[in-house]
Design a protein around this motif. Sequence first.
Motif, mmCIF file in Angstrom:
data_model
loop_
_atom_site.group_PDB
_atom_site.id
_atom_site.type_symbol
_atom_site.label_atom_id
_atom_site.label_comp_id
_atom_site.label_asym_id
_atom_site.label_seq_id
_atom_site.Cartn_x
_atom_site.Cartn_y
_atom_site.Cartn_z
ATOM 1 N N ASN A 1 9.002 8.612 4.282
ATOM 2 C CA ASN A 1 8.597 8.059 2.987
ATOM 3 C C ASN A 1 7.745 6.808 3.177
ATOM 4 O OD1 ASN A 1 10.062 10.076 1.743
ATOM 5 N ND2 ASN A 1 11.793 8.774 1.197
ATOM 6 N N ASN A 2 8.132 5.968 4.123
ATOM 7 C CA ASN A 2 7.375 4.753 4.410
ATOM 8 C C ASN A 2 5.968 5.089 4.887
ATOM 9 O OD1 ASN A 2 7.018 1.844 5.066
ATOM 10 N ND2 ASN A 2 7.071 2.582 7.170
ATOM 11 N N LYS A 3 5.874 6.091 5.773
ATOM 12 C CA LYS A 3 4.564 6.509 6.276
ATOM 13 C C LYS A 3 3.716 7.104 5.159
ATOM 14 C CE LYS A 3 1.721 6.943 9.705
ATOM 15 N NZ LYS A 3 1.227 5.757 10.448
ATOM 16 N N PHE A 4 4.342 7.867 4.294
ATOM 17 C CA PHE A 4 3.625 8.458 3.159
ATOM 18 C C PHE A 4 3.037 7.361 2.281
ATOM 19 C CE2 PHE A 4 3.883 9.811 -1.347
ATOM 20 C CZ PHE A 4 2.936 10.832 -1.329
ATOM 21 N N ARG A 5 3.814 6.336 1.979
ATOM 22 C CA ARG A 5 3.315 5.234 1.148
ATOM 23 C C ARG A 5 2.154 4.521 1.836
ATOM 24 N NH1 ARG A 5 9.100 2.639 -0.722
ATOM 25 N NH2 ARG A 5 8.892 1.703 1.360
ATOM 26 N N GLU A 6 2.241 4.384 3.155
ATOM 27 C CA GLU A 6 1.172 3.743 3.914
ATOM 28 C C GLU A 6 -0.107 4.571 3.865
ATOM 29 O OE1 GLU A 6 0.520 1.865 8.404
ATOM 30 O OE2 GLU A 6 2.357 2.953 7.909
ATOM 31 N N ILE A 7 0.028 5.892 4.034
ATOM 32 C CA ILE A 7 -1.136 6.777 4.026
ATOM 33 C C ILE A 7 -1.783 6.821 2.640
ATOM 34 C CG2 ILE A 7 -1.778 9.229 4.087
ATOM 35 C CD1 ILE A 7 0.088 9.533 6.479
ATOM 36 N N MET A 8 -0.957 6.892 1.602
ATOM 37 C CA MET A 8 -1.469 6.997 0.233
ATOM 38 C C MET A 8 -1.867 5.644 -0.345
ATOM 39 S SD MET A 8 -1.413 10.213 -0.080
ATOM 40 C CE MET A 8 -1.900 10.388 -1.800
ATOM 41 N N LYS A 9 -1.682 4.585 0.477
ATOM 42 C CA LYS A 9 -2.042 3.217 0.060
ATOM 43 C C LYS A 9 -1.314 2.801 -1.221
ATOM 44 C CE LYS A 9 -6.544 2.999 2.359
ATOM 45 N NZ LYS A 9 -6.298 4.094 3.291
ATOM 46 N N ILE A 10 -0.051 3.242 -1.311
ATOM 47 C CA ILE A 10 0.804 2.828 -2.419
ATOM 48 C C ILE A 10 1.188 1.369 -2.201
ATOM 49 C CG2 ILE A 10 3.050 3.230 -3.541
ATOM 50 C CD1 ILE A 10 2.734 6.176 -2.763
ATOM 51 N N ASN A 11 1.370 0.628 -3.277
ATOM 52 C CA ASN A 11 1.574 -0.817 -3.190
ATOM 53 C C ASN A 11 2.952 -1.164 -2.628
ATOM 54 O OD1 ASN A 11 1.059 -3.540 -3.450
ATOM 55 N ND2 ASN A 11 1.687 -3.630 -5.617
ATOM 56 N N HIS A 12 3.095 -0.933 -1.331
ATOM 57 C CA HIS A 12 4.316 -1.296 -0.613
ATOM 58 C C HIS A 12 3.922 -1.877 0.732
ATOM 59 C CE1 HIS A 12 7.772 0.305 -2.938
ATOM 60 N NE2 HIS A 12 6.876 1.131 -3.424
ATOM 61 N N VAL A 13 4.652 -2.904 1.161
ATOM 62 C CA VAL A 13 4.399 -3.468 2.491
ATOM 63 C C VAL A 13 4.969 -2.510 3.542
ATOM 64 C CG1 VAL A 13 4.857 -5.407 4.045
ATOM 65 C CG2 VAL A 13 4.520 -5.815 1.583
ATOM 66 N N PRO A 14 4.163 -2.082 4.531
ATOM 67 C CA PRO A 14 4.689 -1.190 5.572
ATOM 68 C C PRO A 14 5.886 -1.803 6.277
ATOM 69 C CG PRO A 14 2.297 -1.339 5.700
ATOM 70 C CD PRO A 14 2.726 -2.375 4.715
ATOM 71 N N ILE A 15 6.854 -0.965 6.613
ATOM 72 C CA ILE A 15 8.106 -1.424 7.223
ATOM 73 C C ILE A 15 8.109 -1.023 8.689
ATOM 74 C CG2 ILE A 15 10.621 -1.268 7.089
ATOM 75 C CD1 ILE A 15 10.119 -0.299 4.128
ATOM 76 N N SER A 16 8.453 -1.951 9.551
ATOM 77 C CA SER A 16 8.465 -1.669 10.988
ATOM 78 C C SER A 16 9.710 -0.877 11.360
ATOM 79 C CB SER A 16 8.421 -2.975 11.786
ATOM 80 O OG SER A 16 9.662 -3.658 11.679
ATOM 81 N N ASP A 17 9.619 -0.205 12.504
ATOM 82 C CA ASP A 17 10.767 0.564 12.998
ATOM 83 C C ASP A 17 11.975 -0.327 13.266
ATOM 84 O OD1 ASP A 17 9.417 2.942 12.823
ATOM 85 O OD2 ASP A 17 8.868 3.031 14.943
ATOM 86 N N ILE A 18 11.721 -1.591 13.603
ATOM 87 C CA ILE A 18 12.821 -2.525 13.881
ATOM 88 C C ILE A 18 13.716 -2.674 12.660
ATOM 89 C CG2 ILE A 18 13.374 -4.934 14.412
ATOM 90 C CD1 ILE A 18 10.818 -5.025 16.095
ATOM 91 N N VAL A 19 13.113 -2.717 11.465
ATOM 92 C CA VAL A 19 13.889 -2.858 10.232
ATOM 93 C C VAL A 19 14.793 -1.647 10.022
ATOM 94 C CG1 VAL A 19 13.736 -3.069 7.710
ATOM 95 C CG2 VAL A 19 12.131 -4.325 9.174
#
Length: 524
Positions: free
Chosen positions: A461-479
């Motif tokens: 879901n995080n990757k999808f938001r990043e690809i679609m440029k949805i207004n969410h800050v990308p989350i690192s794997d560490i989180v």
Amino acid sequence: MIRQCFFRCLLDSHAPIKLPHNVEIFVGRSKITKIKDQSCSRHQISLKADCEQCEVELKPLGINPSGLDGFALKRHGQYKVSHGNRVEILLNNHIHIVEFDPPPDDYEPPKQIKRKLEDNNQETSPRKRCKIESELESDIKETMASVWEAIDGGEVYIYTAKGLKSSNKIAAFDMDGTLIKTKSGKVHPVDINDWQIAFPQVSKKLTEKLNDGYKIIIFSNQSPIGNGRVKIEDFKKKIEGIVEKLNVPIQVYLATGKGFYRKPATGMWKLLAEKKNDNIPIDIGSSFYCGDAAGRMANWAPGRKKDHSMADILLAENLGITFYTPEQFFLGHSIANVPMNKPEFIPKELKPEPFNEALISTEKELLVLVGFPGSGKSTLVKQIEKKSGNRYVAVCRDVLGTWQKCAAEATKLLKQGKSVIVDSTNPDTESRARWTSLAKDMNVACRCAIMTTSKAHAQHNNKFREIMKINHVPISDIVFHTYKNKFVEPTVREGFKEVIKVKFSPTFDDKEAETVYNMYLLEK
């Protein structure tokens, strides 16, 4: 008729070795084979041909393993080899073919591809002749000079070599670990000159595909260019050197970012299909992709490490095209018995879930959400707020900054008669105790809603938001790792009136978004 048997080098680096009938012949490091590798014994294998039965008895004798059609052979074992079998004097190296002359009576040679055009001497109708001439003109269309292009501000760089022709058949390859490997022996190259061709057969196999009418493509993830560790001008020289060494016209795609162009997402292929193939539709059934990131487990071959990711095989899955590992394609190995990892999350298997009406209570309450970042909490919040007629209002730590500010805002809202949704990850009993304590102080009920979304699903879901440029800050794997390590399953013993499990239900603004979501987006 007297049948003969020969042991022929695949690269024709030496004359075929004759195997007389019923005579044991030793093959290994020698002037005859031109093998100088000290890991190869002088008597690495023994071969005894039976020219009547068209079989060769093979015995591995060397300390280091030999191979047969891609499989490691047991030392001092006995194996029957037939016409056309590939014998690797050392596993994966020094490949030779067993050949009988004449071939066995039941041997069927590979089918030859029929010529597309009629022989020049054959008469054709004017209409047919025009069609043939048109096809010839299309075949002549090729790149007259090598050229570099930057797409989307350098998210992708494309190199098109001189002489490249577009085609409906695509032979696509990964680069590192597939066409080239490091000279240094390290996993990552130490500089732009740290490369060599991965297998002796690479150039020959690419030439064969080119002659069969394929367009040769490279798709490569190159994040070091995007993050500035490698200069694009230096890397361009590396690409040009590789293409020159392979001696075939190639179109190279370099994904430098983390978005839709990066494998296993299909952005680079989309560019090829829609803009870089001269409007020639691609025949998916005739095309293929070859790469080393196939998810193979440790020791998939003797002493081999596990693959660094599944990006290549998942790209092929997303495209619906045939996939090969480099060893399959260049060495003829089989992967039938190779242990392979599978993706933890399969997007296409996700089904829509109806909204759980039990999430909305008739009494004033504090509803504490629990779940990974990207697990669907924010979407659930919007649904509850809308379906409750805004009787529920969310406090979100991502917006307010600290749990203390969230608690202050929740107190104010509860005093106003609102029910409050706590939109935060709340992985452990300590973080949730703040809210059960506040509910007790405010004399309101407290319930918990836990998202059942798995870690891999949340990362998707995080990757999808990043690809679609949805207004969410990308989350690192560490989180994600931190949440998983801290997570404790919530129970009513913590002070909750009820714990409700909530399944993620995807919603999409359009068909394109749904198509992207249903792809494999994670590399591991």
